[in-house]
Design a protein around this motif. Structure first.
Motif, PDB file in Angstrom:
ATOM      1  N   VAL A 130      47.075  32.722  36.091  1.00  0.00           N
ATOM      2  CA  VAL A 130      46.374  33.925  35.640  1.00  0.00           C
ATOM      3  C   VAL A 130      47.144  35.136  36.177  1.00  0.00           C
ATOM      4  O   VAL A 130      47.155  35.393  37.384  1.00  0.00           O
ATOM      5  N   VAL A 131      47.798  35.853  35.271  1.00  0.00           N
ATOM      6  CA  VAL A 131      48.714  36.932  35.673  1.00  0.00           C
ATOM      7  C   VAL A 131      48.018  37.978  36.546  1.00  0.00           C
ATOM      8  O   VAL A 131      48.556  38.405  37.572  1.00  0.00           O
ATOM      9  N   ASP A 132      46.793  38.349  36.153  1.00  0.00           N
ATOM     10  CA  ASP A 132      46.093  39.412  36.892  1.00  0.00           C
ATOM     11  C   ASP A 132      45.669  38.983  38.303  1.00  0.00           C
ATOM     12  O   ASP A 132      45.190  39.808  39.080  1.00  0.00           O
ATOM     13  N   SER A 133      45.808  37.710  38.609  1.00  0.00           N
ATOM     14  CA  SER A 133      45.382  37.238  39.931  1.00  0.00           C
ATOM     15  C   SER A 133      46.558  37.035  40.890  1.00  0.00           C
ATOM     16  O   SER A 133      46.357  36.689  42.055  1.00  0.00           O
TER      17      SER A 133
ATOM     18  N   ASN B  21      49.147  37.413  43.635  1.00  0.00           N
ATOM     19  CA  ASN B  21      49.046  38.219  44.867  1.00  0.00           C
ATOM     20  C   ASN B  21      50.372  38.187  45.633  1.00  0.00           C
ATOM     21  O   ASN B  21      50.733  37.165  46.219  1.00  0.00           O
TER      22      ASN B  21
ATOM     23  N   SER C  92      40.813  36.261  44.105  1.00  0.00           N
ATOM     24  CA  SER C  92      41.663  36.943  43.120  1.00  0.00           C
ATOM     25  C   SER C  92      41.391  36.398  41.710  1.00  0.00           C
ATOM     26  O   SER C  92      41.496  37.136  40.727  1.00  0.00           O
TER      27      SER C  92
ATOM     28  N   ASP D 121      38.106  38.046  40.714  1.00  0.00           N
ATOM     29  CA  ASP D 121      38.372  39.447  40.346  1.00  0.00           C
ATOM     30  C   ASP D 121      39.052  39.554  38.978  1.00  0.00           C
ATOM     31  O   ASP D 121      38.860  40.534  38.259  1.00  0.00           O
ATOM     32  N   ALA D 122      39.850  38.529  38.653  1.00  0.00           N
ATOM     33  CA  ALA D 122      40.540  38.548  37.353  1.00  0.00           C
ATOM     34  C   ALA D 122      39.629  38.075  36.223  1.00  0.00           C
ATOM     35  O   ALA D 122      40.054  38.002  35.061  1.00  0.00           O
TER      36      ALA D 122
ATOM     37  N   LYS E 158      38.308  35.062  35.880  1.00  0.00           N
ATOM     38  CA  LYS E 158      38.549  33.675  35.471  1.00  0.00           C
ATOM     39  C   LYS E 158      37.613  32.678  36.133  1.00  0.00           C
ATOM     40  O   LYS E 158      37.566  31.513  35.753  1.00  0.00           O
TER      41      LYS E 158
ATOM     42  N   THR F 196      46.635  30.239  40.340  1.00  0.00           N
ATOM     43  CA  THR F 196      47.191  31.510  40.768  1.00  0.00           C
ATOM     44  C   THR F 196      48.281  31.240  41.796  1.00  0.00           C
ATOM     45  O   THR F 196      48.392  30.126  42.311  1.00  0.00           O
TER      46      THR F 196
ATOM     47  N   SER G  85      53.820  41.883  42.292  1.00  0.00           N
ATOM     48  CA  SER G  85      53.326  40.964  41.262  1.00  0.00           C
ATOM     49  C   SER G  85      54.353  40.832  40.147  1.00  0.00           C
ATOM     50  O   SER G  85      54.551  39.759  39.566  1.00  0.00           O
ATOM     51  N   GLN G  86      55.001  41.967  39.850  1.00  0.00           N
ATOM     52  CA  GLN G  86      55.999  41.967  38.780  1.00  0.00           C
ATOM     53  C   GLN G  86      57.175  41.046  39.131  1.00  0.00           C
ATOM     54  O   GLN G  86      57.678  40.309  38.281  1.00  0.00           O
TER      55      GLN G  86
END
Lengths: 84, 157
Positions: free
Chosen positions: B8-11, B13, B31, B34-35, B37, B81, B141-142
Motif C-alpha cells: 500500500v503506497v500511502d502506508s 514509512n 500506517s 491511516d491509509a 486499508k 507495507t 517514501s519516494q
C-alpha cells in the motif's frame, strides 16, 4: 547423495518451515542444497529457501555433501516426512 | 507476483520511530489503518495476532530484515507495507542484529498461496545485495517506492 521429498504442508514452504530447515542444516558438517526445477539454494539460508516459493505437492531434491552428509540428509528429509 | 500487487503506497514509512519489535509492529499496522486499508476497530486484534506469530519464532531473518506477518479476517486480500528504520529495531533476529527494513504482510485466512508468493518475492529481491543496501539507505517514501518499482521491473537482476 540426494533424495526427493514432497512438500506436504498445506501452506507450503512458509517462513517457519524455512527456519526449521535452515536450523537443521546448520547442525551438520555438510553442504545441503535444495533444488526445485532448475533452481538450487543453500538449505542453511532462510532467505534462499523462501525464494523457492514451494507450494504443497511440489517435489524438491535435497542434496547433501560432506562429512555428515548422511545425517544431514536424514535430518532434513525427516522434517518433510513429518509434514513440517 | 509484484510489490505493486500488495504494497500500500500511502502506508510506506521511510523513517520508523519505533526501536522495539512491538512498537515497530504497531507503527506499521497503524500506517495501514491511516491509509484506509485496515479497519481501526481491528487494529488491536491484528497487532496481537502479529505479536503472537512472532512468539512462535522471530521473523527477523538476518541481514537487517524482518517480515512480520499474520492471517486475519479483517482483510479480503493480501495487503502489505514496508518501513525503513534509521536507528534500527531490536527484533530478536536470528543473527542478533538490529533490523532496518521491515515488510509487514496481512493475509486473509484462506489464501496461503498468495502469502507464500509474497514471501518468495520479498526473499528473492532482498537476496540482491544492491536492492537490500539501497532500501536500507532510503530516506523518503519516494525513494522506497522507486526501489520497489525498479524491483518490479526486474532492474536489480
Amino acid at each position: 547423495m540426494n533424495r526427493l521429498v514432497t512438500v506436504a504442508n498445506p501452506e507450503g514452504l512458509h517462513m517457519r518451515v524455512a527456519l526449521m530447515i535452515s536450523e537443521c542444516a546448520k547442525k551438520y558438517n555438510a553442504t545441503v542444497t535444495i533444488t526445485k526445477n532448475t533452481e538450487t539454494v543453500s538449505a542453511r539460508d532462510v532467505l534462499q529457501v523462501l525464494t523457492l516459493g514451494a507450494v504443497p505437492g511440489v517435489t524438491l531434491t535435497i542434496d547433501a555433501q560432506g562429512e555428515q552428509a548422511s545425517e544431514a540428509l536424514n535430518g532434513i528429509c525427516a522434517l518433510f516426512e513429518n509434514n513440517v | 507476483m509484484r510489490f505493486d500487487e500488495f504494497i500500500v503506497v500511502d502506508s510506506i514509512n521511510p523513517n520508523l520511530q519505533a526501536t522495539t519489535k512491538e512498537e515497530a509492529i504497531r507503527e506499521m499496522a497503524h500506517s495501514l489503518v491511516d491509509a484506509g486499508k485496515l479497519p481501526e476497530d481491528d487494529y488491536e486484534s491484528l497487532v496481537r495476532a502479529i505479536i503472537k506469530r512472532e512468539e512462535l519464532g522471530s521473523t527477523g531473518i538476518g541481514r537487517g530484515i524482518a517480515v512480520p506477518h499474520t492471517k486475519h479476517p479483517c482483510v479480503q486480500e493480501l495487503v502489505g507495507t514496508v518501513a525503513v528504520s534509521n536507528k534500527g529495531v531490536e527484533f530478536d533476529s536470528l543473527d542478533g542484529e538490529p533490523v532496518y527494513v521491515m515488510f509487514l504482510l496481512i493475509s486473509p485466512p484462506n489464501e496461503p498461496a498468495r502469502h507464500l508468493r509474497a514471501l518468495e518475492l520479498i526473499a528473492r529481491q532482498l537476496r540482491n545485495d544492491t536492492f537490500c543496501r539501497f532500501l536500507k539507505q532510503a530516506r523518503s517514501s519516494q525513494d522506497i517506492l522507486q526501489l520497489i518499482t525498479e524491483a518490479d521491473n526486474n532492474q536489480f537482476e
